[in-house]
Scaffold this active site. Sequence first.
Site, short mmCIF file in Angstrom:
data_model
loop_
_atom_site.label_atom_id
_atom_site.label_comp_id
_atom_site.label_asym_id
_atom_site.label_seq_id
_atom_site.Cartn_x
_atom_site.Cartn_y
_atom_site.Cartn_z
N GLN A 35 -12.19 0.03 0.69
CA GLN A 35 -12.00 -1.35 1.15
C GLN A 35 -11.25 -2.10 0.07
OE1 GLN A 35 -15.57 -3.23 2.49
NE2 GLN A 35 -14.44 -5.05 3.14
N ALA A 37 -8.42 -5.43 -1.06
CA ALA A 37 -8.36 -6.87 -0.81
C ALA A 37 -7.74 -7.14 0.56
CB ALA A 37 -7.53 -7.53 -1.91
N LYS A 56 -5.45 2.86 8.54
CA LYS A 56 -5.45 1.70 7.65
C LYS A 56 -5.39 0.44 8.50
CE LYS A 56 -3.03 0.15 3.49
NZ LYS A 56 -2.10 0.60 2.45
N ASP A 191 3.96 -0.94 -5.80
CA ASP A 191 2.56 -1.02 -6.25
C ASP A 191 2.13 0.32 -6.83
OD1 ASP A 191 0.02 -2.04 -6.67
OD2 ASP A 191 -0.64 -1.80 -4.61
N1 LIG Z 1 -3.19 9.16 3.89
C1 LIG Z 1 -4.31 9.17 3.17
N2 LIG Z 1 -5.06 10.29 3.06
C2 LIG Z 1 -6.21 10.30 2.35
N3 LIG Z 1 -6.71 9.23 1.69
C3 LIG Z 1 -6.01 8.09 1.75
C4 LIG Z 1 -4.79 7.99 2.48
N4 LIG Z 1 -4.32 6.73 2.37
C5 LIG Z 1 -5.21 6.08 1.59
N5 LIG Z 1 -6.23 6.88 1.21
C6 LIG Z 1 -7.39 6.52 0.36
O1 LIG Z 1 -7.74 5.17 0.59
C7 LIG Z 1 -7.57 4.36 -0.58
C8 LIG Z 1 -7.00 3.01 -0.19
O2 LIG Z 1 -5.75 3.19 0.50
P1 LIG Z 1 -4.47 2.32 0.15
O3 LIG Z 1 -4.17 2.47 -1.30
O4 LIG Z 1 -3.40 2.67 1.12
O5 LIG Z 1 -5.04 0.89 0.49
P2 LIG Z 1 -5.13 -0.48 -0.34
O6 LIG Z 1 -4.94 -0.24 -1.80
O7 LIG Z 1 -6.34 -1.22 0.11
O8 LIG Z 1 -3.85 -1.09 0.29
P3 LIG Z 1 -3.09 -2.45 0.12
O9 LIG Z 1 -2.92 -2.62 -1.39
O10 LIG Z 1 -1.78 -2.19 0.84
O11 LIG Z 1 -3.95 -3.50 0.74
C9 LIG Z 1 -6.65 5.21 -1.49
O12 LIG Z 1 -6.82 4.92 -2.86
C10 LIG Z 1 -7.07 6.63 -1.13
O13 LIG Z 1 -8.25 6.98 -1.81
MG LIG Z 2 -3.96 1.27 -2.95
#
Ligand SMILES: Nc1ncnc2c1ncn2[C@@H]1O[C@H](COP(=O)(O)OP(=O)(O)OP(=O)(O)O)[C@@H](O)[C@H]1O
Ligand SMILES: [Mg+2]
Length: 306
Positions: A35, A37, A56, A191
């Site tokens: 989860q 931000a 997502k 990022d």
């Molecule tokens: N395609 C994927 N397969 C497996 N795990 C994933 C995948 N995409 C994301 N994750 C897991 O979920 C976590 C969060 O995903 P992501 O980094 O895309 O989101 P976020 O940092 O909340 O995004 P944003 O900064 O765009 O709001 C990652 O650090 C990883 O552990």
């Molecule tokens: Mg991320």
Amino acid sequence: MASSQEDHPLQTQPQPRTLPPPFNTSPAPCVLIAQGAESLLYRTTFLTPTQPAALKVRPEKKWRHPTLDKRLTRQRVLAEARVLVKLSGEGIVAGGGGRKVKDPKKGKEKESGGDGGGEGVGVGALRGVVPAVLGLDWERGWIVMEWIEGVTVKQAIYARDLADEAALKGLLRRIGGVVGLLHKAGVVHGDLTTSNVMLRPTVSSSSTTTEEGEKTKVGDGGDGAGLDGDIALIDFGLATQSISDEDRAVDLYVLERAFGSTHPKEEGLFGEVLEAYGESMGKGGKVVLRRLEDVRMRGRKKSMIG
Ligand SMILES: Nc1ncnc2c1ncn2[C@@H]1O[C@H](COP(=O)(O)OP(=O)(O)OP(=O)(O)O)[C@@H](O)[C@H]1O
Ligand SMILES: [Mg+2]
């Protein structure tokens, strides 16, 4: 190997209330993995019960003006999808609530490539290095992509064998090489952190296929115990298509700063990333690395002024 039932226990709980349609009524369980931000990341299956997928979701932000919130959500979902489609060279499935990547302003279907690096530049350049997009709905704020097995590089470095510096250097070099490929393909990530780079178990060419059609994986990357494995890049919500030296240098600077603050003990080895980046970028790499020095200087001045 864990059975698919262990991976995806039969759903007995209702789906989380935050899930958008069609996932709120789908029989495929959605397990919350992370989860952030801005978004919620679930592990689920998509189209078939055996295709693991990452969902997502960018839920509505009540504190933002609704028009601005919709626009930002749409921008981030589309930015991520466009870049992933371009880099993986794979189209996406329209269906199950998903849509094709369209330019909402022009109403035209958009091919991968497009803005920035020139039509078709870099298409498919990172196939297997970024997750393929399986579906999306920018109005409801979700994107489903290929599930990447393994762990984040952040987790892998935290769990590493401190005595094995060579393995860490090798990992950093692989990261630099992949970022070079990304930039050469005309994309800056926006990022780059060790949470947005994943390490997945290498599937060797000699891997066997089980009766269920699953590949047997080899190598220790991705189980949290080693630094071997293939690099995968994720989280392209802030990505842009750009071939500017300044944008590329800032991308590296963001990674350098994030690496230094997340892994202070390993900070001195970051040069490995840059060296491999320079090799993978070729001639253009030198210019970007020189530009990085300017960006660092500006960063220092800014932090001195406060
Ligand atoms: N395609 C994927 N397969 C497996 N795990 C994933 C995948 N995409 C994301 N994750 C897991 O979920 C976590 C969060 O995903 P992501 O980094 O895309 O989101 P976020 O940092 O909340 O995004 P944003 O900064 O765009 O709001 C990652 O650090 C990883 O552990
Ligand atoms: Mg991320």
